[in-house]
Scaffold this active site. Structure first.
Site, mmCIF file in Angstrom:
data_model
loop_
_atom_site.group_PDB
_atom_site.id
_atom_site.type_symbol
_atom_site.label_atom_id
_atom_site.label_comp_id
_atom_site.label_asym_id
_atom_site.label_seq_id
_atom_site.Cartn_x
_atom_site.Cartn_y
_atom_site.Cartn_z
ATOM 1 C CE1 TYR A 119 1.007 0.855 4.396
ATOM 2 C CE2 TYR A 119 0.681 -1.521 4.319
ATOM 3 C CZ TYR A 119 1.185 -0.396 4.950
ATOM 4 O OH TYR A 119 1.875 -0.530 6.140
ATOM 5 N N GLY A 120 2.172 1.139 -0.057
ATOM 6 C CA GLY A 120 3.038 2.316 0.022
ATOM 7 C C GLY A 120 4.151 2.288 -1.004
ATOM 8 C CB THR A 121 7.808 2.767 -0.680
ATOM 9 O OG1 THR A 121 8.092 1.754 0.284
ATOM 10 C CG2 THR A 121 7.649 4.120 0.007
ATOM 11 C CG LEU A 122 7.177 -2.686 -0.882
ATOM 12 C CD1 LEU A 122 6.783 -3.763 0.119
ATOM 13 C CD2 LEU A 122 8.469 -3.054 -1.591
ATOM 14 C CD GLU B 58 -16.218 10.487 -12.664
ATOM 15 O OE1 GLU B 58 -17.083 9.629 -12.389
ATOM 16 O OE2 GLU B 58 -15.954 10.814 -13.830
#
Length: 278
Positions: free
Chosen positions: A9-12, A206
């Site tokens: 959910y982040g830097t990966l 949206e």
């Protein structure tokens, strides 16, 4: 070699700082995935996740080897490694993720959207960004009515998105509205380059703050070029499909006729014809 599922959910995430070094040998299972939890900005250039039932964290799901997971254990030192239920358009998957105990996040800033990429876009406020439209925004009629058509003059062209299919899962009394479902298919849409100021109009149109659609980021292919992390919007509460109303279908067809392939135009018309009218 033992294989596991991993929710990131982040830097990966794809195109984020650590993806190339740690995830290059991993297989994508879902680009649209989410868990129950909250994420926070650590202030160190990466987020932290706390598991919690009433909120949502958006990310991606991968198949990883034990060797890859061992490397990520070192990267995520200080975090708890847990098995969680990950939701995807194809159902639930049990996967490993890395979290913080709730008390350790008490002084951190919450990312209310639950999406690290979306949070970073608002933080960075780039001069422009790519926006992928696959429904009525392929046509400019309502841009003109809202007097925002000047934001949408830079049309890159018709593009393809792998892994997703255009469906009509947002049901309204007069008929459905378009969505993209991650089912391994392929869809097409119109790619714009828009100034950052256009984001406020798109969020309003949206229904992002009302929980109708949510921001998501996809890679769009036009010819031999890949446009990475293009903003698009996905339906949050998906229902069984019904046919869209005539005016909405007309907007889709006008945009498709201008920019999309003949094969896709035939496919989307045939699909809309097959749906039950409200």
């Amino acid at each position: 070699m033992k294989v596991k599922a991993l929710f990131v959910y982040g830097t990966l995430l794809q195109h984020e700082e650590h993806h190339g070094a740690y995830m290059k040998d991993s297989r994508s299972l879902a680009k649209s995935a989410w868990i129950s939890g909250r994420i926070y900005d650590t202030g160190q250039g990466y987020p932290a996740c706390v598991l919690e039932e009433k909120s949502t964290v958006y990310g991606e799901l991968y198949e990883v080897t034990a060797s890859t997971l061992n490397k990520i254990d070192f990267l995520e030192e200080g975090y708890d490694k847990q098995v969680v239920d990950v939701m995807t358009d194809q159902g639930l998957v049990a996967a490993v993720t890395y979290t913080l105990p709730k008390q350790k996040a008490s002084s951190l800033k919450e990312i209310e959207s639950g999406c690290w990429k979306e949070y970073r876009l608002w933080q960075q406020k780039p001069a422009s960004f790519y926006y992928f439209a696959y429904g009525s925004c392929m046509d400019d009629a309502r841009f003109k009515l809202a007097e925002v058509d000047h934001y949408f003059k830079q049309i890159i062209g018709g593009g393809a998105l792998n892994g997703f299919t255009t469906r009509f899962t947002l049901v309204r009394p007069d008929g459905s509205r378009a969505d993209m479902v991650e089912d391994g298919g392929e869809t097409e849409g119109v790619l714009y380059e828009v100034p950052f100021d256009a984001i406020r109009y798109l969020y309003k149109r949206e229904g992002v703050y009302e929980g109708t659609y949510r921001p998501a980021f996809v890679d769009v292919k036009i010819g031999d070029q890949i446009y990475a992390d293009c903003l698009t919007f996905l339906v949050l509460q998906k229902s069984d499909e019904i046919a869209p109303p005539g005016h909405y279908r007309s907007e889709i067809e006008k945009g498709a006729d201008l920019y999309l392939s003949e094969a896709f135009r035939k496919k989307i018309r045939s699909h809309m014809d097959s749906l039950i009218k409200p």
